[in-house]
Design an enzyme around this catalytic site. Structure first.
Site, PDB file in Angstrom:
ATOM      1  N   LYS A  48      84.242  33.765  32.333  1.00  0.00           N
ATOM      2  CA  LYS A  48      85.211  34.588  33.075  1.00  0.00           C
ATOM      3  C   LYS A  48      86.505  34.687  32.289  1.00  0.00           C
ATOM      4  O   LYS A  48      87.089  33.672  31.896  1.00  0.00           O
ATOM      5  CB  LYS A  48      85.481  33.986  34.459  1.00  0.00           C
ATOM      6  CG  LYS A  48      86.433  34.850  35.303  1.00  0.00           C
ATOM      7  CD  LYS A  48      86.420  34.454  36.759  1.00  0.00           C
ATOM      8  CE  LYS A  48      87.390  35.295  37.576  1.00  0.00           C
ATOM      9  NZ  LYS A  48      87.378  34.940  39.004  1.00  0.00           N
ATOM     10  N   ASN A  83      99.167  33.341  43.139  1.00  0.00           N
ATOM     11  CA  ASN A  83      98.827  31.943  43.390  1.00  0.00           C
ATOM     12  C   ASN A  83      98.931  31.107  42.137  1.00  0.00           C
ATOM     13  O   ASN A  83      98.771  31.580  41.030  1.00  0.00           O
ATOM     14  CB  ASN A  83      97.416  31.845  43.994  1.00  0.00           C
ATOM     15  CG  ASN A  83      96.338  31.687  42.941  1.00  0.00           C
ATOM     16  OD1 ASN A  83      96.026  30.577  42.504  1.00  0.00           O
ATOM     17  ND2 ASN A  83      95.763  32.804  42.491  1.00  0.00           N
ATOM     18  N   PHE A  87      93.207  24.789  40.840  1.00  0.00           N
ATOM     19  CA  PHE A  87      91.859  24.232  41.030  1.00  0.00           C
ATOM     20  C   PHE A  87      91.844  23.043  41.988  1.00  0.00           C
ATOM     21  O   PHE A  87      91.297  21.969  41.691  1.00  0.00           O
ATOM     22  CB  PHE A  87      91.234  23.783  39.693  1.00  0.00           C
ATOM     23  CG  PHE A  87      90.964  24.876  38.697  1.00  0.00           C
ATOM     24  CD1 PHE A  87      90.881  26.207  39.071  1.00  0.00           C
ATOM     25  CD2 PHE A  87      90.761  24.555  37.355  1.00  0.00           C
ATOM     26  CE1 PHE A  87      90.620  27.205  38.125  1.00  0.00           C
ATOM     27  CE2 PHE A  87      90.494  25.537  36.411  1.00  0.00           C
ATOM     28  CZ  PHE A  87      90.435  26.855  36.801  1.00  0.00           C
ATOM     29  N   ASN A  97      96.632  28.668  35.901  1.00  0.00           N
ATOM     30  CA  ASN A  97      97.297  27.575  36.619  1.00  0.00           C
ATOM     31  C   ASN A  97      96.905  26.164  36.191  1.00  0.00           C
ATOM     32  O   ASN A  97      97.300  25.197  36.812  1.00  0.00           O
ATOM     33  CB  ASN A  97      97.058  27.755  38.124  1.00  0.00           C
ATOM     34  CG  ASN A  97      97.552  29.112  38.583  1.00  0.00           C
ATOM     35  OD1 ASN A  97      98.649  29.515  38.215  1.00  0.00           O
ATOM     36  ND2 ASN A  97      96.744  29.832  39.334  1.00  0.00           N
ATOM     37  N   THR A  98      96.080  26.048  35.163  1.00  0.00           N
ATOM     38  CA  THR A  98      95.811  24.742  34.546  1.00  0.00           C
ATOM     39  C   THR A  98      96.376  24.834  33.133  1.00  0.00           C
ATOM     40  O   THR A  98      95.936  25.690  32.361  1.00  0.00           O
ATOM     41  CB  THR A  98      94.292  24.447  34.512  1.00  0.00           C
ATOM     42  OG1 THR A  98      93.828  24.331  35.861  1.00  0.00           O
ATOM     43  CG2 THR A  98      93.991  23.159  33.757  1.00  0.00           C
ATOM     44  N   ASN A 138      90.168  37.769  35.804  1.00  0.00           N
ATOM     45  CA  ASN A 138      90.892  36.808  36.628  1.00  0.00           C
ATOM     46  C   ASN A 138      92.273  37.382  37.002  1.00  0.00           C
ATOM     47  O   ASN A 138      92.547  38.549  36.740  1.00  0.00           O
ATOM     48  CB  ASN A 138      91.031  35.490  35.851  1.00  0.00           C
ATOM     49  CG  ASN A 138      90.986  34.276  36.764  1.00  0.00           C
ATOM     50  OD1 ASN A 138      91.654  34.258  37.807  1.00  0.00           O
ATOM     51  ND2 ASN A 138      90.229  33.269  36.398  1.00  0.00           N
ATOM     52  N   SER A 143      91.965  30.889  34.264  1.00  0.00           N
ATOM     53  CA  SER A 143      92.983  30.656  35.290  1.00  0.00           C
ATOM     54  C   SER A 143      94.317  30.355  34.621  1.00  0.00           C
ATOM     55  O   SER A 143      94.373  29.551  33.683  1.00  0.00           O
ATOM     56  CB  SER A 143      92.593  29.473  36.168  1.00  0.00           C
ATOM     57  OG  SER A 143      93.735  29.051  36.900  1.00  0.00           O
TER      58      SER A 143
HETATM   59  C1  LIG Z   1      94.328  32.391  46.044  1.00  0.00           C
HETATM   60  C2  LIG Z   1      93.418  32.692  44.902  1.00  0.00           C
HETATM   61  C3  LIG Z   1      92.702  31.666  44.304  1.00  0.00           C
HETATM   62  C4  LIG Z   1      91.848  31.933  43.240  1.00  0.00           C
HETATM   63  N1  LIG Z   1      91.133  30.905  42.702  1.00  0.00           N
HETATM   64  C5  LIG Z   1      90.254  31.177  41.699  1.00  0.00           C
HETATM   65  C6  LIG Z   1      89.441  30.144  41.179  1.00  0.00           C
HETATM   66  O1  LIG Z   1      89.482  28.994  41.610  1.00  0.00           O
HETATM   67  N2  LIG Z   1      88.587  30.465  40.165  1.00  0.00           N
HETATM   68  C7  LIG Z   1      88.490  31.735  39.662  1.00  0.00           C
HETATM   69  O2  LIG Z   1      87.685  31.971  38.753  1.00  0.00           O
HETATM   70  N3  LIG Z   1      89.240  32.736  40.162  1.00  0.00           N
HETATM   71  C8  LIG Z   1      90.104  32.483  41.162  1.00  0.00           C
HETATM   72  N4  LIG Z   1      90.845  33.518  41.676  1.00  0.00           N
HETATM   73  C9  LIG Z   1      90.744  34.848  41.063  1.00  0.00           C
HETATM   74  C10 LIG Z   1      89.728  35.740  41.757  1.00  0.00           C
HETATM   75  O3  LIG Z   1      88.428  35.213  41.672  1.00  0.00           O
HETATM   76  C11 LIG Z   1      89.737  37.143  41.122  1.00  0.00           C
HETATM   77  O4  LIG Z   1      89.295  37.045  39.776  1.00  0.00           O
HETATM   78  C12 LIG Z   1      91.102  37.803  41.136  1.00  0.00           C
HETATM   79  O5  LIG Z   1      91.831  37.449  42.287  1.00  0.00           O
HETATM   80  C13 LIG Z   1      91.002  39.307  41.069  1.00  0.00           C
HETATM   81  O6  LIG Z   1      90.300  39.838  42.165  1.00  0.00           O
HETATM   82  P1  LIG Z   1      91.043  40.438  43.479  1.00  0.00           P
HETATM   83  O7  LIG Z   1      92.073  41.391  42.982  1.00  0.00           O
HETATM   84  O8  LIG Z   1      89.960  41.089  44.275  1.00  0.00           O
HETATM   85  O9  LIG Z   1      91.624  39.278  44.172  1.00  0.00           O
HETATM   86  C14 LIG Z   1      91.714  33.267  42.746  1.00  0.00           C
HETATM   87  C15 LIG Z   1      92.422  34.290  43.365  1.00  0.00           C
HETATM   88  C16 LIG Z   1      93.264  34.031  44.433  1.00  0.00           C
HETATM   89  C17 LIG Z   1      93.996  35.175  45.074  1.00  0.00           C
END
Ligand SMILES: Cc1cc2nc3c(=O)[nH]c(=O)nc-3n(C[C@H](O)[C@H](O)[C@H](O)COP(=O)(O)O)c2cc1C
Length: 363
Positions: free
Chosen positions: A239, A124, A128, A195-196, A268, A193
């Site tokens: 984080k 992704n 935000f 993406n910013t 993350n 993140s």
């Molecule tokens: C679609 C998507 C959006 C995410 N948005 C955020 C976010 O806004 N803030 C954040 O701290 N992590 C975000 N994450 C990261 C997750 O919180 C997590 O740290 C990461 O996906 C690893 O965990 P997982 O393998 O169980 O998904 C996002 C992940 C995905 C897949």
């Protein structure tokens, strides 16, 4: 994946645009969470361990609260804190809302979410997208009006607004902290993140220090003046990304100790892949996530809290994070592939087999 969900996933969700599928699933969870009778029946059936608020097997005492089960929902799924009740109904032990930014913002242009089916992952570059800290605070204020809403352990994850230049980052984070601190059980400063633009550079300790200090001060000030805060010191975590070099992980740990922060959320999404734009999540993250948690625990000692996240699909993955030194764990991506009963399956297994984990804070 259970077979009814596998039919639904392969027959419908998989054919849909991933963000559209997310919105559909999200609105069903949000709506179900607002129907008291349905919600209580479902929660009683799928997550009986949540009834043990006083602390049953597998529960964890943290942040002055009892977290009824060690596996929660990671940041990014409920960006605006609209579905906390519905998500709890599905069995998450706690819910982290956000990432919330000081100003509302639309996020990046679509498409911005992709399934990576071969590794059961997601990629992704959402950027935000959220309604802003004031709107999220309104949602949490409403949640906290009821006893059941107050019983849920909710973390608030905050990020930098895209339009805010890096030199003003501390004030931007502080605005969100001020609005959310009265309603959250813990705050997470998200500097990881991908993406910013420029956000991950804020992980460098010289950039991170003033942000964390400003957030700490804003949260304390807010809780001193808002009656619900009642002088409560809201725990503050940071984080981090899995792509940090080991030396930088150590540097963040040292800063946590220096500033007396309450802990770290690791990890993350990763940019260490060649699948296209955005951060990759899901099973490919598991190994590095556990490694980062183990490294943090060694450096931090027993005091600060570690929330382990990245690549969790089953209860054994949670156990591996707990053995590495995490106090709590979270997940997001495998929700897509495993379906609505995912958290309940994991937490049922963990609340049955408590004691086989190594965390000192487990009941
Ligand atoms: C679609 C998507 C959006 C995410 N948005 C955020 C976010 O806004 N803030 C954040 O701290 N992590 C975000 N994450 C990261 C997750 O919180 C997590 O740290 C990461 O996906 C690893 O965990 P997982 O393998 O169980 O998904 C996002 C992940 C995905 C897949």
């Amino acid at each position: 994946m259970s077979w009814p969900y596998s039919l639904l996933f392969n027959g419908a969700f998989r054919r849909m645009d991933p963000e559209r599928a997310h919105e559909l699933a999200f609105s069903m969870i949000e709506r179900a969470g607002k129907m008291p009778v349905l919600r209580d029946i479902v929660q009683g059936a799928v997550a009986p361990y949540l009834g043990q608020r006083a602390g049953g097997p597998g529960s964890v005492r943290l942040f002055g609260r009892v977290v009824p089960a060690p596996f929660g929902l990671a940041g990014g799924f409920d960006k605006n804190a609209r579905a906390v009740r519905g998500l709890t109904m599905l069995g998450f032990g706690f819910v982290e809302i956000g990432t919330v930014t000081a100003r509302p913002q639309p996020g990046n242009e679509k498409p911005r979410m992709w399934r990576e089916l071969d590794v059961r992952g997601v990629r992704n570059r959402m950027g935000f997208n959220n309604e802003g800290a004031a709107a999220a605070a309104d949602q949490l204020r409403a949640l906290r009006r009821t006893a059941a809403g107050r019983a849920i352990v909710v973390g608030a994850n905050i990020g930098k607004s895209k339009v805010t230049p890096p030199e003003d980052a501390a004030a931007d984070y502080a605005t969100s902290a001020r609005l959310l601190a009265p309603w959250a059980d813990y705050l997470v400063v998200n500097v990881s993140s991908p993406n910013t633009p420029g956000l991950r550079d804020l992980q460098a300790t010289e950039s991170l220090r003033p942000i964390l200090q400003a957030v700490r001060a804003a949260a304390d000030e807010a809780n001193a003046t808002v009656s619900t805060g009642a002088g409560r010191r809201v725990p503050l975590l940071v984080k981090i990304a899995p792509d940090l070099a080991d030396a930088d992980v150590d540097a963040v740990a040292d800063l946590v100790l220096e500033l007396g922060l309450d802990g770290v959320v690791a990890v993350n999404t990763t940019i260490g892949h060649d699948r296209g734009p955005g951060g990759l999540s899901g099973p490919p993250l598991l190994g590095r996530g556990i490694e980062v948690v183990a490294r943090l625990r060694k450096r931090l000692g027993t005091g600060p809290v570690i929330i382990g996240v990245g690549g969790i699909t089953r209860a054994d993955d949670v156990r591996a994070y707990l053995r590495a030194g995490a106090d709590l764990t979270q997940g997001y991506t495998s929700f897509v592939y495993e379906g609505p009963l995912w958290a309940s399956r994991i937490n049922r297994a963990l609340t049955r087999s408590a004691g086989s984990t190594a965390s000192g804070r487990l009941e």
